[in-house]
Structure formats: structure tokens, C-alpha cells
Scaffold this active site. Structure first.
Site, PDB file in Angstrom:
ATOM      1  CB  SER A 256      -2.152   4.826  -1.070  1.00 34.77           C
ATOM      2  OG  SER A 256      -0.805   4.611  -1.462  1.00 34.77           O
ATOM      3  CE  LYS A 257      -2.585  -3.688   1.676  1.00 31.08           C
ATOM      4  NZ  LYS A 257      -3.617  -4.609   2.041  1.00 31.08           N
ATOM      5  NE  ARG A 258       2.457   2.938  -5.554  1.00 27.39           N
ATOM      6  CZ  ARG A 258       1.838   3.481  -6.594  1.00 27.39           C
ATOM      7  NH1 ARG A 258       1.195   2.711  -7.437  1.00 27.39           N
ATOM      8  NH2 ARG A 258       1.859   4.779  -6.773  1.00 27.39           N
ATOM      9  CB  THR A 260       1.621   1.718   4.276  1.00 26.31           C
ATOM     10  OG1 THR A 260       1.071   0.652   3.497  1.00 26.31           O
ATOM     11  CG2 THR A 260       0.548   2.737   4.566  1.00 26.31           C
TER      12      THR A 260
END
Length: 502
Positions: A256-258, A260
Site C-alpha cells: 500500500s502507499k503507506r 511504501t
RNA sequence: GCCCCCAUCGUCUAGAGGCCCAGGACGUGGCCCUUUCAAGGCUAAAACCGGGGUUCGAAUCCCCGUGGGGGCACCA
């Protein structure tokens, strides 16, 4: 089974930094084109003007170039199917969308986004699969045409069959059959005149003569829709290959973006740009991602690009998702660092020394390469390992200067003895210095390791370093002597009579 | 909720019915080499998700379950 003259494409939507998943898709496409004497096209899917980011496109081009994935046709190099930005191909999509309307395979829809949203919410509340209501599906053609002419805002929707089923074939998974009633009447052309992926990609793939579509697994659910679109046009489908997704290192779910961002904090990253800055070689990264989802049957795992081109095979791909393992990247990177010629390694190390604050060129780096090449897993370790060669002065702590199990005075005496001999050595090099130093240790009743450890700290300023005598030779007699003198002086300062850790 | 995909050591994987009491690689432990750290060599531990079938025989084929993943936009 060798493919001949494949026409493949990588068609990303530049909305963020290029990551491992995209890189692998691009790589596989490139490999197929290369090995089949085919064509690899880079196409930019920027039909969503809100999400498109020109910086992301630049990052994409830089990342692919860095990896060594080269395209034959694309936005920057042109080609017979230009333009390669979908935003510049609006009229083409409009024409094909109208063609489907004329054939009765698509229709104008005047429902507003708000109306659609409301219906969708209701369907979700009723635990139904959200589908278009079908309100405009059977509008009389004349009426619809009229409203369009009058300038009423509209989209063009695909008229998906409502009964029966369709069977599509994915190269890795075989036949997949779904009921047509589970396929929605998707929008093909938006009210802003831009096509949606489902139309734009199919039209372009057909127009560009794409023979094999390699894309992410997230497209698998819409494959039946895409097959219907091909059928509606009367086109022949390409070979579909849906690549598995990459999972987090834990194996639990997609990145997820978090995740990364969290990862970047800990010095790891899935972005190609970051990997380059961290000292990974394109060869290492390519080797690593190539083997996530594909394998070669004789157990070979070391693959330079050229070997991949020869050996890559769609038949040997694995459809299951793969967890990212950075340890394995380190391994491959080390392998490729060691596979580099000394000259090449020196060249690639220069920028890392520069960012670490050392103004050196490849020529100055050349002599140290043989003693650091097997000691690096990433290029940015070069300066940490060998920076002392280029420092005026090193700064070992007094504690580091004291030999294991020795006092400061004993250490100073040992160093003084070593200094006396090194000063008068007829030749000063690795081979000539070692034996006399062993003799010094012997004479003082020290183990070679005790003396060598001290010398290492004195000369390199670090407890972990390249081999001692080779380092001394490169550093040069003058500097070795200066560093020894400094160390002895530091040791002979009063109040340093505690024995060192043993 | 509905649809689709996937399922072998911790991880990446080999295995297309007997060649498998499952092979390789990373990582981990041990040993060798060694002035440190690496590299290199040797070695050890470590897996067929569960249940039913089919078959003389299943990690391999079928079904169910379970688990994991993906998808259900005028985003791609």
C-alpha cells in the site's frame, strides 16, 4: 516454443514513481520483443487528466533507461503509430466508439454521475454487485442521437450481452469462463471526450498490431469485458498474459502507499529511482525481478540481460503472487558487482564517492577496486569501505589504537617498533611489509592478529577494512608513517594506562 | 455482498501420475580458508494447506473446504 516477431507494449499510466511491478512488466515485454526479433512499444496511458503527472512520466523514462529496458517506439522516439500519448489520440477513440454505437454494440448514456452514484449506493446497501441500471441502454437511437446533437452531456457505454457466458484464455491460467450477466455496461468514452482504459487500450493494441498483452493481474477481472469489446469490433484477440502481483515482504497483501513510505524510512524501497540511489546495479535489479515469477529449468540464477533475452520463456512463468525479498536483491547485486570488470566498477563507483564528499575519478579509484570488489553488496558501500584512502587524516579513537589485551604503553611501543622497520624498508609494498611485521609481532610476543589489528586501525581508521598490507601499499609509505606517528603520540599521552578489552 | 485468480521449505522456486521418504537459490546454524570484514568451499535444519475422490500408484488430475490475493468508477 519460440515466438517470432512479437509486437508487445508496456502501457503505464504515469501517476507516481515507477516501481518494481511495472519494471518487471516492462522487462518481460522487452525480453519477448528482443528474443523474437519483434517490436517493443512504450505507450503512455494518460486519458485521466486528473491523475496524470508529467514528472511521473519523466521518472518512468529515466527508470526504464536505467534498467536497460529499451523501446522501439514511444513518445520520445516516435514511430509509425504516433502519437504514443493516449491523450493525443482522442479522435481515434471517438471514431471507434461511434462505430460500436452504429453497430448496436454500444449506446449513448445521459445519466449523470450523481444519479449513478445514488444507484450504486443503493445496490451496495442491498448487497448487490454494483451494475449500471440500464436506463439508457434501450433508448431509441433517434432520440439519443438528437440529444447528443443538442449538446447534452453524455458518455458512450458498451452494450454487454446479458445472457450466456464467455470463455477467455490467459496464457498462464488457461481458460476462464464467466457468466455474461456479471459483466457491466462499462463506460467507453467519458463525457470529457477521453476514452476510458477499456476502449483506449483495446483500440491501440489493435491498431498497433499487438500480438501479446503482458499486463498486471489486476486486469484479469476485466478480461472478459475486453474480449467482448474485441468481438464487438470483429478483431482477433492477442495472447493475454496476466502477471501476478508482488506482495509485501511479509507476504501479506499488496504494497500500500503507506507501506511504501514506511519502507523508505527503513532504507528500502520498491521505486527504481531509490534503488539506483541506494547503490543497486541495474543488472542486479533486473536479475532479481526477472526471477520473481519466472525461472529457468537448469537451476541457473545468475542472469545478465543478454542471457535473459535468450532464455526467457512465457511457458515457464508462475501465476502465483510473489513476496518481495530484499535479501535476495542484495545477493544478486553482490553477484553482479563481482561480475563487473574492475574498470567498469571504478566508473560506476565515482558518483557514490562524489556524493559522499570525495572528489575522485575512476583512475584514482582503480587501484583499490581489487581489494573492495568482493566486499560490497551495494555501490554506496564503496566510500564507507574505502574512503580512508582519500582522506588527508583518519581519526581512530585512542581506544581503537590499543591492541587487544594490551596497555596503551605496550601498544605504543609495538607501533614504534613497526614504524622503525617500515621507515627503512627498501621496498614499500604489500609483499615486502608483511613478513617484517610478523617478525615484529613474534619478537614482542604478540599474536600477528594483535599487531595487525592495531595497524589496521591506525592506517585505515576503521576496524573493518580491506586487507591491511594491500591498503598500506596504496595509502603509501609517507602517509602510513605519518598516521603511525600521530597514533603513537596519542597513545603516549598520560592517563591511558588501562588495558584494552581482551 | 458478488465475481475472478492463486496455494511445495521463513522467502523465490523446480516438479506437466511412478525418476520425489520432493531438487535448487536466498536467508539461518556449523565447519574450512583467514590479520578484520567480505568473497569462496563444504555442511545442517527447513515444505507438498485440510478432507474426499480418480488410479495399481498423486505434490502432480477432479470436487469440496480453508487460507491468501485481485476486482466490482465517466482510475488505470
Amino acid at each position: 516454443m519460440a515466438i517470432k516477431n512479437a509486437r508487445v507494449r508496456f502501457a503505464p499510466s504515469p501517476t507516481g514513481l515507477t516501481h518494481l511491478g511495472s519494471a518487471r512488466t516492462a522487462l518481460y515485454n522487452y525480453l519477448i520483443a528482443q528474443q523474437s526479433d519483434g517490436v517493443f512499444i512504450l505507450r503512455i496511458e494518460d486519458t485521466d487528466q486528473k491523475r496524470y503527472d508529467p514528472q511521473a512520466e519523466q521518472d518512468l523514462i529515466d527508470s526504464l533507461r536505467w534498467l536497460g529496458v529499451k523501446w522501439d517506439e514511444g513518445p520520445d522516439v516516435g514511430g509509425p503509430h504516433a502519437p504514443y500519448h493516449q491523450s493525443k489520440r482522442m479522435e481515434i477513440y471517438r471514431k471507434y466508439a461511434e462505430e460500436l454505437v452504429a453497430k448496436g454494440k454500444a449506446y449513448y448514456c445521459f445519466c449523470t454521475p450523481q444519479e449513478l452514484e445514488q444507484v450504486r449506493k443503493q445496490q451496495q446497501a442491498n448487497k448487490q454487485q454494483p451494475h449500471y441500471s440500464g436506463r439508457c441502454r434501450d433508448l431509441p437511437a433517434e432520440d439519443a442521437q438528437q440529444r447528443v446533437k443538442a449538446g447534452e452531456s453524455h458518455v458512450i457505454r458498451f452494450k454487454a450481452p446479458k445472457s450466456g457466458s464467455i470463455t477467455v484464455t490467459d496464457k498462464l491460467r488457461g481458460e476462464i469462463t464467466v457468466e455474461n450477466r456479471s459483466i457491466d455496461d462499462r463506460v467507453l468514452l467519458k463525457s470529457d471526450g477521453h476514452a476510458v482504459y477499456h476502449l483506449a487500450a483495446m483500440v491501440d493494441d489493435h491498431e498497433m498490431g499487438i500480438t501479446h498483452v503482458l499486463r498486471g493481474e489486476e486486469w484479469l477481472p476485466s478480461l472478459p469485458l475486453h474480449a467482448h469489446i474485441y468481438e464487438a469490433f470483429g478483431w482477433e484477440q492477442p495472447i493475454w498474459v496476466h502477471l501476478s502481483v508482488f506482495l509485501k515482504p511479509s507476504g501479506k497483501g499488496k504494497m500500500s502507499k503507506r507501506d511504501t513510505e514506511q519502507m523508505r524510512l527503513t532504507g528500502q524501497s520498491i521505486f527504481i529511482k531509490d534503488l539506483a540511489a541506494m547503490g543497486y546495479l541495474p543488472e542486479g535489479v533486473v536479475n532479481w525481478i526477472a526471477l520473481m515469477g519466472w525461472s529457468y529449468d537448469d537451476h541457473t540464477e545468475f542472469f545478465p540481460m543478454q542471457d535473459l533475452v535468450e532464455k526467457f520463456d512465457l511457458e515457464k512463468m508462475n501465476p502465483s503472487p510473489a513476496a518481495i525479498d530484499f535479501k535476495k536483491l542484495d545477493h544478486f547485486n553482490g553477484l553482479h558487482i563481482r561480475a563487473l570488470s574492475e574498470k567498469e566498477l571504478a566508473k560506476r563507483l565515482v558518483p557514490y564517492f562524489e556524493t559522499a564528499g570525495y572528489a575522485v575519478d575512476a583512475k584514482q579509484l582503480a587501484p583499490i577496486i581489487p581489494i573492495i570488489q568482493t566486499r560490497m553488496t551495494t555501490l554506496d558501500e564503496g566510500p564507507q569501505l574505502a574512503g580512508f584512502f582519500f582522506q588527508e587524516e583518519v581519526e581512530p579513537s585512542v581506544d581503537m589504537l590499543i591492541g587487544k589485551g594490551l596497555t596503551a604503553t605496550a601498544s605504543a611501543a609495538a607501533l614504534r617498533k613497526a614504524l622503525g622497520i617500515l621507515e627503512v624498508l627498501p621496498e614499500f609494498n604489500a609483499a615486502s611489509a608483511e613478513e617484517p611485521m610478523r617478525a615484529v609481532a613474534d619478537e614482542l610476543g604478540l599474536k600477528a592478529g594483535q599487531l595487525f589489528g592495531m595497524l589496521r586501525n591506525v592506517v585505515t581508521g576503521q576496524e573493518v577494512s580491506p586487507p591491511l598490507f594491500e591498503s598500506m601499499e596504496i595509502v603509501g609509505r609517507e602517509t602510513v608513517i605519518a598516521r603511525l606517528q600521530r597514533a603513537i603520540k596519542a597513545l603516549e599521552r598520560p592517563g591511558e594506562e588501562t588495558p584494552n578489552r581482551s
